[in-house]
Write a protein that holds these residues in place. Structure first.
Motif, mmCIF file in Angstrom:
data_model
loop_
_atom_site.group_PDB
_atom_site.id
_atom_site.type_symbol
_atom_site.label_atom_id
_atom_site.label_comp_id
_atom_site.label_asym_id
_atom_site.label_seq_id
_atom_site.Cartn_x
_atom_site.Cartn_y
_atom_site.Cartn_z
ATOM 1 N N ARG A 184 0.853 -1.186 0.000
ATOM 2 C CA ARG A 184 0.000 0.000 0.000
ATOM 3 C C ARG A 184 0.884 1.229 0.000
ATOM 4 O O ARG A 184 2.102 1.130 0.113
ATOM 5 N N ASP A 185 0.254 2.384 -0.110
ATOM 6 C CA ASP A 185 1.029 3.627 -0.099
ATOM 7 C C ASP A 185 1.842 3.752 1.182
ATOM 8 O O ASP A 185 2.972 4.214 1.177
ATOM 9 N N GLN A 186 1.278 3.340 2.297
ATOM 10 C CA GLN A 186 1.963 3.417 3.577
ATOM 11 C C GLN A 186 1.625 2.177 4.391
ATOM 12 O O GLN A 186 0.492 2.003 4.842
ATOM 13 N N ALA A 226 1.903 -9.508 8.279
ATOM 14 C CA ALA A 226 1.674 -8.068 8.504
ATOM 15 C C ALA A 226 2.863 -7.392 9.172
ATOM 16 O O ALA A 226 3.015 -6.163 9.088
ATOM 17 N N GLN A 227 3.723 -8.182 9.848
ATOM 18 C CA GLN A 227 4.902 -7.620 10.506
ATOM 19 C C GLN A 227 6.095 -7.509 9.561
ATOM 20 O O GLN A 227 7.039 -6.754 9.842
ATOM 21 N N ALA A 228 6.079 -8.271 8.475
ATOM 22 C CA ALA A 228 7.245 -8.377 7.603
ATOM 23 C C ALA A 228 7.704 -7.039 7.014
ATOM 24 O O ALA A 228 8.909 -6.776 6.958
ATOM 25 N N PRO A 229 6.803 -6.140 6.542
ATOM 26 C CA PRO A 229 7.281 -4.856 6.010
ATOM 27 C C PRO A 229 8.060 -4.041 7.036
ATOM 28 O O PRO A 229 9.082 -3.431 6.710
ATOM 29 N N SER A 230 7.597 -4.024 8.291
ATOM 30 C CA SER A 230 8.304 -3.263 9.324
ATOM 31 C C SER A 230 9.646 -3.905 9.662
ATOM 32 O O SER A 230 10.635 -3.210 9.907
#
Length: 291
Positions: A184-186, A226-230
């Protein structure tokens, strides 16, 4: 006057009064490259309703492929030297006729075998030095993050890390992207996962091994999608910051609030003092260069 930071993906403009205070701001999703003869009209449209006759631009608008290439100024580069090297763009026979338009040169660090450069960030540095004359190091996060060493009020060295671009590539176009929700954008920020990525960046193995670990953590259900991008963000920023350590204190952090908050979090985890500054330093720097 109108101060403009026109980069490869967007244009930011500030209308300033005689003392350099910001009167109005505008932003447009308009990149500076590849417009050729249409550039004056695009700029005039972005500034519609602002009748100021003094325009000073920085960023990729002065790069090869931009409106008018402004040669790089070598390090060490002082604000005075940058001001003396402003390049005037003729506006005869265009919609900007009657206005004075100048472009700030980029800065080149050729001290190493492989040179480094920046365009646009130098105006934020000028704004920083106006506010903090004793600053010695600035970090400007972004698609291509800049680390700028300062000595005696001059830009002494530039180092670039392609952290933001690497994040986008791994996040959207690599095997690792399969372990994450659609981009997503963010992405939602997960502080625990980000901190785990920063900590991992300090362990043996190196960045390439650590990147593959993001996949295996998902395979064994030790990292939620859901944690992977961070986690990826913390890993890349952690490696970027550790490559510059040890660092003088404080590090002056210049950039958007969202990205700046991630870098501040990484600095805190690594025991590094930092001072945040907003992107409007570019307006202050452009005002100073125009005097």
């Amino acid at each position: 006057m109108i101060a403009i930071d026109w980069g490869s993906s967007s244009l930011r403009a500030w209308r300033l009064d005689a003392n350099g205070a910001i009167v109005d701001t505008r932003r447009a999703d308009l990149g500076a490259l590849g417009h050729g003869a249409a550039t004056p009209a695009l700029l005039a449209d972005a500034l519609q309703g602002w009748d100021d006759t003094e325009l000073l631009l920085c960023g990729m608008v002065g790069a090869r492929g931009g409106w008018s290439e402004a040669p790089y100024l070598p390090c060490p580069a002082t604000p005075a030297a940058l001001a003396q090297a402003l390049q005037e763009i003729p506006t005869r026979h265009t919609v900007l006729e009657g206005r004075r338009v100048r472009v700030v040169p980029g800065v080149c660090d050729g001290a190493d075998a492989v040179p480094d450069v920046m365009r646009g960030e130098e105006t934020q540095i000028v704004g920083l030095l106006r506010r903090q004359p004793d600053a010695t190091l600035a970090c400007l996060p972004g698609t291509h993050s800049k680390w700028v060493s300062l000595e005696a009020g001059a830009i002494a060295a530039v180092r670039t890390a392609m952290t933001g671009e690497s994040y986008a590539l791994y996040r959207q176009h690599s095997m690792l992207a399969r372990s994450m929700p659609p981009a997503r954008d963010q992405d939602a920020f997960d502080g625990e996962a980000f901190a785990a990525g920063v900590r991992r960046s300090g362990e043996p193995g190196g960045l390439l091994q650590h990147l593959f670990g993001l996949r295996t953590l998902g395979l064994f259900d030790r990292l939620a999608p859901a944690q992977a991008p961070s986690y990826l963000s913390g890993l890349l920023i952690g490696h970027e910051v550790r490559a510059r350590m040890p660092l003088p204190a404080p590090v002056h952090l210049i950039g958007s609030p969202a990205l700046g908050a991630r870098y501040r979090r990484a600095f805190d985890l690594l025991g590094i003092d930092s001072v945040p500054h907003d992107e409007d330093l570019a307006a202050s720097g452009l005002y100073q260069l125009s005097r």
